[in-house]
Design a protein around this motif. Structure first.
Motif, PDB file in Angstrom:
ATOM      1  N   CYS A  21       0.844  -1.194   0.000  1.00 18.53           N
ATOM      2  CA  CYS A  21       0.000   0.000   0.000  1.00 18.53           C
ATOM      3  C   CYS A  21       0.890   1.258   0.000  1.00 18.53           C
ATOM      4  O   CYS A  21       1.526   1.556   1.024  1.00 18.53           O
ATOM      5  CB  CYS A  21      -0.908   0.015   1.232  1.00 18.53           C
ATOM      6  SG  CYS A  21      -1.883   1.526   1.334  1.00 18.53           S
ATOM      7  N   ARG A  23       0.143   4.236   0.360  1.00 17.05           N
ATOM      8  CA  ARG A  23      -0.237   5.165   1.429  1.00 17.05           C
ATOM      9  C   ARG A  23       0.412   4.759   2.761  1.00 17.05           C
ATOM     10  O   ARG A  23       0.826   5.605   3.540  1.00 17.05           O
ATOM     11  CB  ARG A  23      -1.759   5.205   1.584  1.00 17.05           C
ATOM     12  CG  ARG A  23      -2.264   6.197   2.637  1.00 17.05           C
ATOM     13  CD  ARG A  23      -1.967   7.643   2.275  1.00 17.05           C
ATOM     14  NE  ARG A  23      -2.558   8.039   1.022  1.00 17.05           N
ATOM     15  CZ  ARG A  23      -3.788   8.512   0.872  1.00 17.05           C
ATOM     16  NH1 ARG A  23      -4.557   8.693   1.924  1.00 17.05           N
ATOM     17  NH2 ARG A  23      -4.253   8.829  -0.324  1.00 17.05           N
ATOM     18  N   ARG A  24       0.511   3.459   2.982  1.00 18.07           N
ATOM     19  CA  ARG A  24       1.169   3.016   4.219  1.00 18.07           C
ATOM     20  C   ARG A  24       2.652   3.436   4.209  1.00 18.07           C
ATOM     21  O   ARG A  24       3.196   3.905   5.214  1.00 18.07           O
ATOM     22  CB  ARG A  24       1.090   1.489   4.371  1.00 18.07           C
ATOM     23  CG  ARG A  24       1.648   1.019   5.713  1.00 18.07           C
ATOM     24  CD  ARG A  24       1.806  -0.486   5.761  1.00 18.07           C
ATOM     25  NE  ARG A  24       0.544  -1.171   5.618  1.00 18.07           N
ATOM     26  CZ  ARG A  24       0.422  -2.468   5.347  1.00 18.07           C
ATOM     27  NH1 ARG A  24       1.492  -3.219   5.217  1.00 18.07           N
ATOM     28  NH2 ARG A  24      -0.761  -3.026   5.216  1.00 18.07           N
ATOM     29  N   TRP A  27       2.796   7.037   5.207  1.00 22.67           N
ATOM     30  CA  TRP A  27       2.691   7.274   6.656  1.00 22.67           C
ATOM     31  C   TRP A  27       3.978   6.869   7.378  1.00 22.67           C
ATOM     32  O   TRP A  27       4.448   7.567   8.271  1.00 22.67           O
ATOM     33  CB  TRP A  27       1.525   6.482   7.252  1.00 22.67           C
ATOM     34  CG  TRP A  27       0.155   6.975   6.924  1.00 22.67           C
ATOM     35  CD1 TRP A  27      -0.864   6.240   6.383  1.00 22.67           C
ATOM     36  CD2 TRP A  27      -0.391   8.286   7.144  1.00 22.67           C
ATOM     37  NE1 TRP A  27      -1.982   7.002   6.226  1.00 22.67           N
ATOM     38  CE2 TRP A  27      -1.723   8.270   6.693  1.00 22.67           C
ATOM     39  CE3 TRP A  27       0.120   9.477   7.651  1.00 22.67           C
ATOM     40  CZ2 TRP A  27      -2.553   9.386   6.754  1.00 22.67           C
ATOM     41  CZ3 TRP A  27      -0.697  10.600   7.715  1.00 22.67           C
ATOM     42  CH2 TRP A  27      -2.014  10.538   7.267  1.00 22.67           C
ATOM     43  N   GLN A 295      -4.141   4.555  -1.927  1.00 18.86           N
ATOM     44  CA  GLN A 295      -4.549   3.638  -0.862  1.00 18.86           C
ATOM     45  C   GLN A 295      -4.837   2.284  -1.503  1.00 18.86           C
ATOM     46  O   GLN A 295      -5.424   2.232  -2.589  1.00 18.86           O
ATOM     47  CB  GLN A 295      -5.814   4.132  -0.186  1.00 18.86           C
ATOM     48  CG  GLN A 295      -5.595   5.379   0.652  1.00 18.86           C
ATOM     49  CD  GLN A 295      -6.875   5.808   1.344  1.00 18.86           C
ATOM     50  OE1 GLN A 295      -7.883   6.037   0.690  1.00 18.86           O
ATOM     51  NE2 GLN A 295      -6.824   5.926   2.652  1.00 18.86           N
ATOM     52  N   THR A 296      -4.471   1.221  -0.833  1.00 15.95           N
ATOM     53  CA  THR A 296      -4.764  -0.096  -1.374  1.00 15.95           C
ATOM     54  C   THR A 296      -6.280  -0.310  -1.464  1.00 15.95           C
ATOM     55  O   THR A 296      -7.040   0.265  -0.671  1.00 15.95           O
ATOM     56  CB  THR A 296      -4.144  -1.211  -0.491  1.00 15.95           C
ATOM     57  OG1 THR A 296      -4.495  -2.467  -1.057  1.00 15.95           O
ATOM     58  CG2 THR A 296      -4.664  -1.187   0.924  1.00 15.95           C
ATOM     59  N   GLU A 301      -5.533  -5.814   3.763  1.00 11.46           N
ATOM     60  CA  GLU A 301      -4.297  -5.092   4.109  1.00 11.46           C
ATOM     61  C   GLU A 301      -4.600  -4.076   5.202  1.00 11.46           C
ATOM     62  O   GLU A 301      -3.831  -3.904   6.135  1.00 11.46           O
ATOM     63  CB  GLU A 301      -3.724  -4.353   2.887  1.00 11.46           C
ATOM     64  CG  GLU A 301      -2.859  -5.162   1.981  1.00 11.46           C
ATOM     65  CD  GLU A 301      -1.630  -5.763   2.678  1.00 11.46           C
ATOM     66  OE1 GLU A 301      -1.154  -5.215   3.670  1.00 11.46           O
ATOM     67  OE2 GLU A 301      -1.176  -6.804   2.198  1.00 11.46           O
ATOM     68  N   CYS A 302      -5.734  -3.391   5.056  1.00 11.93           N
ATOM     69  CA  CYS A 302      -6.103  -2.372   6.053  1.00 11.93           C
ATOM     70  C   CYS A 302      -6.305  -3.026   7.427  1.00 11.93           C
ATOM     71  O   CYS A 302      -5.959  -2.447   8.453  1.00 11.93           O
ATOM     72  CB  CYS A 302      -7.374  -1.640   5.629  1.00 11.93           C
ATOM     73  SG  CYS A 302      -7.174  -0.772   4.065  1.00 11.93           S
ATOM     74  N   CYS A 305      -3.129  -3.209   9.123  1.00 12.59           N
ATOM     75  CA  CYS A 305      -2.318  -1.989   9.090  1.00 12.59           C
ATOM     76  C   CYS A 305      -2.518  -1.150  10.357  1.00 12.59           C
ATOM     77  O   CYS A 305      -3.619  -1.058  10.895  1.00 12.59           O
ATOM     78  CB  CYS A 305      -2.718  -1.191   7.851  1.00 12.59           C
ATOM     79  SG  CYS A 305      -1.853   0.363   7.704  1.00 12.59           S
ATOM     80  N   PHE A 307      -2.357   2.066  10.455  1.00 11.18           N
ATOM     81  CA  PHE A 307      -2.797   3.433  10.184  1.00 11.18           C
ATOM     82  C   PHE A 307      -4.278   3.559   9.864  1.00 11.18           C
ATOM     83  O   PHE A 307      -4.704   4.591   9.342  1.00 11.18           O
ATOM     84  CB  PHE A 307      -1.961   4.022   9.032  1.00 11.18           C
ATOM     85  CG  PHE A 307      -0.495   4.068   9.348  1.00 11.18           C
ATOM     86  CD1 PHE A 307       0.000   4.967  10.283  1.00 11.18           C
ATOM     87  CD2 PHE A 307       0.393   3.198   8.737  1.00 11.18           C
ATOM     88  CE1 PHE A 307       1.350   5.003  10.598  1.00 11.18           C
ATOM     89  CE2 PHE A 307       1.748   3.225   9.038  1.00 11.18           C
ATOM     90  CZ  PHE A 307       2.230   4.124   9.970  1.00 11.18           C
ATOM     91  N   VAL A 308      -5.064   2.513  10.159  1.00 13.32           N
ATOM     92  CA  VAL A 308      -6.489   2.551   9.774  1.00 13.32           C
ATOM     93  C   VAL A 308      -7.209   3.794  10.268  1.00 13.32           C
ATOM     94  O   VAL A 308      -8.049   4.344   9.561  1.00 13.32           O
ATOM     95  CB  VAL A 308      -7.284   1.316  10.291  1.00 13.32           C
ATOM     96  CG1 VAL A 308      -7.293   0.223   9.281  1.00 13.32           C
ATOM     97  CG2 VAL A 308      -6.796   0.855  11.620  1.00 13.32           C
ATOM     98  N   CYS A 311      -6.472   6.679   7.976  1.00  6.69           N
ATOM     99  CA  CYS A 311      -7.073   6.528   6.642  1.00  6.69           C
ATOM    100  C   CYS A 311      -8.594   6.469   6.736  1.00  6.69           C
ATOM    101  O   CYS A 311      -9.268   6.458   5.713  1.00  6.69           O
ATOM    102  CB  CYS A 311      -6.572   5.234   5.997  1.00  6.69           C
ATOM    103  SG  CYS A 311      -4.878   5.349   5.447  1.00  6.69           S
ATOM    104  N   ARG A 313     -10.404   4.017   7.413  1.00  2.00           N
ATOM    105  CA  ARG A 313     -10.917   2.808   6.765  1.00  2.00           C
ATOM    106  C   ARG A 313     -11.530   1.918   7.840  1.00  2.00           C
ATOM    107  O   ARG A 313     -11.017   1.835   8.952  1.00  2.00           O
ATOM    108  CB  ARG A 313      -9.772   2.049   6.120  1.00  2.00           C
ATOM    109  CG  ARG A 313      -9.266   2.754   4.884  1.00  2.00           C
ATOM    110  CD  ARG A 313      -9.410   1.852   3.712  1.00  2.00           C
ATOM    111  NE  ARG A 313      -9.422   2.578   2.474  1.00  2.00           N
ATOM    112  CZ  ARG A 313      -8.987   2.055   1.338  1.00  2.00           C
ATOM    113  NH1 ARG A 313      -8.509   0.845   1.307  1.00  2.00           N
ATOM    114  NH2 ARG A 313      -9.074   2.737   0.228  1.00  2.00           N
TER     115      ARG A 313
END
Ligand code: SF4
Length: 323
Positions: A21, A23-24, A27, A295-296, A301-302, A305, A307-308, A311, A313
């Motif tokens: 991802c 976006r990850r 971050w 973002q994936t 994956e979220c 992750c 960082f949810v 994001c 998500r």
């Protein structure tokens, strides 16, 4: 005090984040940069705090790594180590982490004090006390299996190397992170254990999760590190992946063809990362706008992750084996 520079570099874990991802990756490498400063924007502080959270799989991995490395060093020095002693080393670390989480020291110092992701996100949705019990049971079971397999199945294979070789210390207090450069880019590589004998160098990566194809790429990067940093020719390098949950010792072939394949993999990955920099300038190392880091589309994956919440998500909390 001199300001830290956010230097562009490559490592296997960065490449893995980027391909899972972008976006990850943002971050981890840019959106959290400077989050240790009191004056940093709240979002940057949050990203910095979340980046340091660790889940149960990572924590068992660190604990086993500590115990195994300590055991290997002592055995090489002529001492014997029992399962109970190794278990205690791993357990002491996990108990420390547990108390850090309870005290919430990570809110002030997320780098030095662990936040346990599984408890932070209440992934064990079965009530407070039972959740903690379930977390502890999981840790205990995996720790026991990994260390039993180390002593029963792996150590006998390792003893001949330990008897005739010396351990090259990697990482830890006061030891610089291991790196080398390719085309002016710093490449970080941190093999778990490296044992040098008269005619070869053995690089072992201890795994406490399941087997993944990409692990082979990871240890081949360590092969390049051994060549570049220590001048060891490819034919003297032996790579091994050790999966402690089932005691598998997997030798990873390493030769010139695979070496070029790994170089190609690193170069392509670096180029993709450069595409996300202003002017593709690695010296400047300034990222494009966050929105340029996609973002994936994979919510699994979220679910894994840290960082949810940044994001925004949502994901299904599930106690599945994500190691
Ligand atoms: S929550 Fe999902 S989209 Fe956001 S960084 Fe993590 S994996 Fe990527």
């Amino acid at each position: 005090m001199a300001e830290f520079k956010n230097e562009f570099s490559w490592s296997f874990s960065k490449a893995k984040d980027f391909s899972a991802c972008p976006r990850r990756y943002y971050w981890e490498r840019y959106g959290s940069w400077g989050g240790w400063e009191n004056m940093a924007p709240q979002k940057v502080k949050d990203a910095y705090r979340l980046k340091h959270m660790k889940n149960r799989y990572a924590l068992v991995g660190i604990a086993v790594d500590l115990a195994v490395k300590e055991a290997v060093a002592k055995i090489q020095a002529g001492e014997e180590v029992t399962f109970e002693e190794a278990y205690k080393t791993a357990r002491d670390y996990l108990v420390k982490v547990w108390y850090e989480h309870q005290k919430k020291d990570y809110e002030k110092n997320p780098k030095r004090s662990t936040c346990i992701r599984d408890l932070y996100f209440s992934e064990f949705l079965i009530g407070d006390d039972e959740s903690r019990q379930a977390w502890g049971d999981f840790i205990k079971e995996r720790l026991t299996v990994c260390l039993e397999n180390f002593f029963g199945m792996i150590l006998p294979k390792l003893r001949p190397y330990l008897a005739n070789g010396e351990i090259i210390p990697i990482g830890g207090e006061g030891i610089q992170s291991e790196s080398f450069t390719i085309g002016g880019v710093k490449i970080y590589a941190a093999p778990d254990s490296v044992i040098k004998t008269e005619d070869k160098i053995l690089i072992v990566d201890w795994k406490t999760g399941k087997q993944q194809q990409y692990h082979e790429y990871q240890v081949r990067v360590y092969g390049i590190w051994a060549q570049k940093k220590h001048g060891i020719p490819a034919h003297m390098i032996e790579l091994a992946l050790v999966y402690l949950p089932d005691g598998t010792w997997k030798n990873v072939p390493y030769d010139e063809d695979r070496d070029s394949e790994t170089f190609k993999y690193i170069s392509e990955s670096v180029e993709c990362m450069r595409d996300k920099l202003k002017g593709r300038d690695i010296e400047l190392n300034e990222p494009l706008n966050m929105e340029e880091f996609e973002q994936t589309g994979c919510l699994e994956e979220c679910a894994r992750c840290n960082f949810v919440e940044l994001c925004q998500r949502t994901f299904t909390l599930a106690l599945k084996d994500e190691s």
